[in-house]
Scaffold this motif. Structure first.
Motif, PDB file in Angstrom:
ATOM      1  N   HIS A  31       9.761  13.700  -1.448  1.00 29.21           N
ATOM      2  CA  HIS A  31       8.502  13.030  -1.089  1.00 29.21           C
ATOM      3  C   HIS A  31       8.798  11.802  -0.233  1.00 29.21           C
ATOM      4  O   HIS A  31       9.732  11.040  -0.501  1.00 29.21           O
ATOM      5  CB  HIS A  31       7.758  12.610  -2.357  1.00 29.21           C
ATOM      6  CG  HIS A  31       6.307  12.332  -2.137  1.00 29.21           C
ATOM      7  ND1 HIS A  31       5.851  11.217  -1.470  1.00 29.21           N
ATOM      8  CD2 HIS A  31       5.196  13.036  -2.494  1.00 29.21           C
ATOM      9  CE1 HIS A  31       4.533  11.233  -1.428  1.00 29.21           C
ATOM     10  NE2 HIS A  31       4.103  12.327  -2.050  1.00 29.21           N
ATOM     11  N   ILE A  33       7.422   9.057  -0.088  1.00 28.62           N
ATOM     12  CA  ILE A  33       7.281   7.757  -0.746  1.00 28.62           C
ATOM     13  C   ILE A  33       8.605   7.271  -1.339  1.00 28.62           C
ATOM     14  O   ILE A  33       8.813   6.070  -1.509  1.00 28.62           O
ATOM     15  CB  ILE A  33       6.191   7.824  -1.838  1.00 28.62           C
ATOM     16  CG1 ILE A  33       5.683   6.407  -2.146  1.00 28.62           C
ATOM     17  CG2 ILE A  33       6.709   8.490  -3.113  1.00 28.62           C
ATOM     18  CD1 ILE A  33       4.425   6.377  -2.967  1.00 28.62           C
ATOM     19  N   GLU A  52      -1.055   1.873  -1.511  1.00 26.62           N
ATOM     20  CA  GLU A  52      -1.452   2.685  -0.362  1.00 26.62           C
ATOM     21  C   GLU A  52      -2.124   3.976  -0.830  1.00 26.62           C
ATOM     22  O   GLU A  52      -2.936   4.565  -0.114  1.00 26.62           O
ATOM     23  CB  GLU A  52      -0.231   3.015   0.500  1.00 26.62           C
ATOM     24  CG  GLU A  52       0.382   1.807   1.195  1.00 26.62           C
ATOM     25  CD  GLU A  52       1.646   2.162   1.965  1.00 26.62           C
ATOM     26  OE1 GLU A  52       1.931   3.379   2.094  1.00 26.62           O
ATOM     27  OE2 GLU A  52       2.340   1.249   2.449  1.00 26.62           O
ATOM     28  N   GLN A  53      -1.762   4.404  -2.058  1.00 25.54           N
ATOM     29  CA  GLN A  53      -2.345   5.625  -2.614  1.00 25.54           C
ATOM     30  C   GLN A  53      -3.564   5.327  -3.497  1.00 25.54           C
ATOM     31  O   GLN A  53      -4.162   6.244  -4.047  1.00 25.54           O
ATOM     32  CB  GLN A  53      -1.294   6.349  -3.474  1.00 25.54           C
ATOM     33  CG  GLN A  53      -0.007   6.696  -2.748  1.00 25.54           C
ATOM     34  CD  GLN A  53      -0.232   7.737  -1.676  1.00 25.54           C
ATOM     35  OE1 GLN A  53      -1.000   8.672  -1.873  1.00 25.54           O
ATOM     36  NE2 GLN A  53       0.426   7.583  -0.537  1.00 25.54           N
ATOM     37  N   ALA A 106       2.367   6.997  -7.946  1.00 19.35           N
ATOM     38  CA  ALA A 106       1.686   7.077  -6.650  1.00 19.35           C
ATOM     39  C   ALA A 106       1.080   8.463  -6.439  1.00 19.35           C
ATOM     40  O   ALA A 106      -0.047   8.595  -5.950  1.00 19.35           O
ATOM     41  CB  ALA A 106       2.671   6.751  -5.528  1.00 19.35           C
ATOM     42  N   VAL A 107       1.837   9.498  -6.813  1.00 16.58           N
ATOM     43  CA  VAL A 107       1.333  10.869  -6.686  1.00 16.58           C
ATOM     44  C   VAL A 107       0.110  11.064  -7.577  1.00 16.58           C
ATOM     45  O   VAL A 107      -0.876  11.692  -7.176  1.00 16.58           O
ATOM     46  CB  VAL A 107       2.433  11.890  -7.057  1.00 16.58           C
ATOM     47  CG1 VAL A 107       1.856  13.298  -7.163  1.00 16.58           C
ATOM     48  CG2 VAL A 107       3.545  11.870  -6.013  1.00 16.58           C
ATOM     49  N   GLY A 110      -2.925   9.481  -6.062  1.00 18.48           N
ATOM     50  CA  GLY A 110      -3.380  10.254  -4.913  1.00 18.48           C
ATOM     51  C   GLY A 110      -4.021  11.578  -5.298  1.00 18.48           C
ATOM     52  O   GLY A 110      -4.744  12.177  -4.500  1.00 18.48           O
TER      53      GLY A 110
END
Length: 203
Positions: A31, A33, A52-53, A106-107, A110
């Motif tokens: 990924h 990131i 950002e996510q 983060a995933v 998102g």
């Protein structure tokens, strides 16, 4: 000094990454990131990458960013742990376990499709993460041992598994309630404390 983990630990970490990919449909090792996180030199820089996510969550419900507050607390505690002697990026794994957790968070953010139905569950999840990780703070203040490092890494692997379950739920439409930690995590934490007390004497 780098710690070369036993084959069992490497296998557990690789299994956790494969499990994450199967549940979340995302290969964390590949990924984009991860490359951003590797360059992070502070908890604030990690938070910037994760945010950002999470732009859609920042002002939701006009609660002053309650979710982001718990997210920042979680990142700060985990970052402190990851840079301490007990873990310190020195475990020779594909990439540091803490970075995998940051990427997983983060995933997850998102993957949320319905913010209104998942918001409270996310707050509960990050609150429990922060509370759980804070229990490990004592191990950032005592001499590190290989056995202690191994136990901490196993706990982080358990947390990564929890995140993968949350991503799976989110992709199915709704994170109705946060996945819970297994009793194994608590047991490992207590074993870590007992290992230190046996080596240094109970107070």
């Amino acid at each position: 000094m780098s710690i070369d983990p036993p084959p069992e630990l490497k296998s557990l970490f690789e299994t956790a990454l494969n499990e994450f990919e199967k549940r979340a449909g995302t290969n964390l090792a590949q990924h984009q990131i991860i490359n951003k996180l590797v360059d992070c030199k502070s908890a604030d820089s990690v938070i910037d990458v994760i945010q950002e996510q999470a732009q859609a969550f920042c002002s939701f419900r006009g609660d002053g960013g309650k979710l982001m507050t718990w997210l920042k607390r979680t990142v700060n505690v985990l970052y402190t742990l990851s840079t301490s002697d007990v873990l310190c990026e020195s475990v020779s794994l594909p990439f540091p376990p803490a970075k995998a957790l940051f990427a997983g968070i983060a995933v997850l953010l998102g993957a949320i499709k319905d913010i209104s139905s998942s918001y409270d569950a996310l707050i509960d999840l990050f609150e429990s993460f922060e509370s759980f990780l804070r229990r490990l703070d004592i191990y950032t203040k005592i001499p590190s041992t290989t056995a202690m490092t191994e136990i901490i890494v196993k706990i982080l692997i358990e947390l990564l598994s929890t995140i993968s379950l949350a991503v799976q739920q989110a992709k199915q439409g709704r994170l109705s309630e946060p996945p819970s930690f297994s009793d194994k995590s608590i047991s490992n934490t207590m074993r870590c404390r007992e290992t230190w007390e046996e080596a240094h004497g109970r107070e």
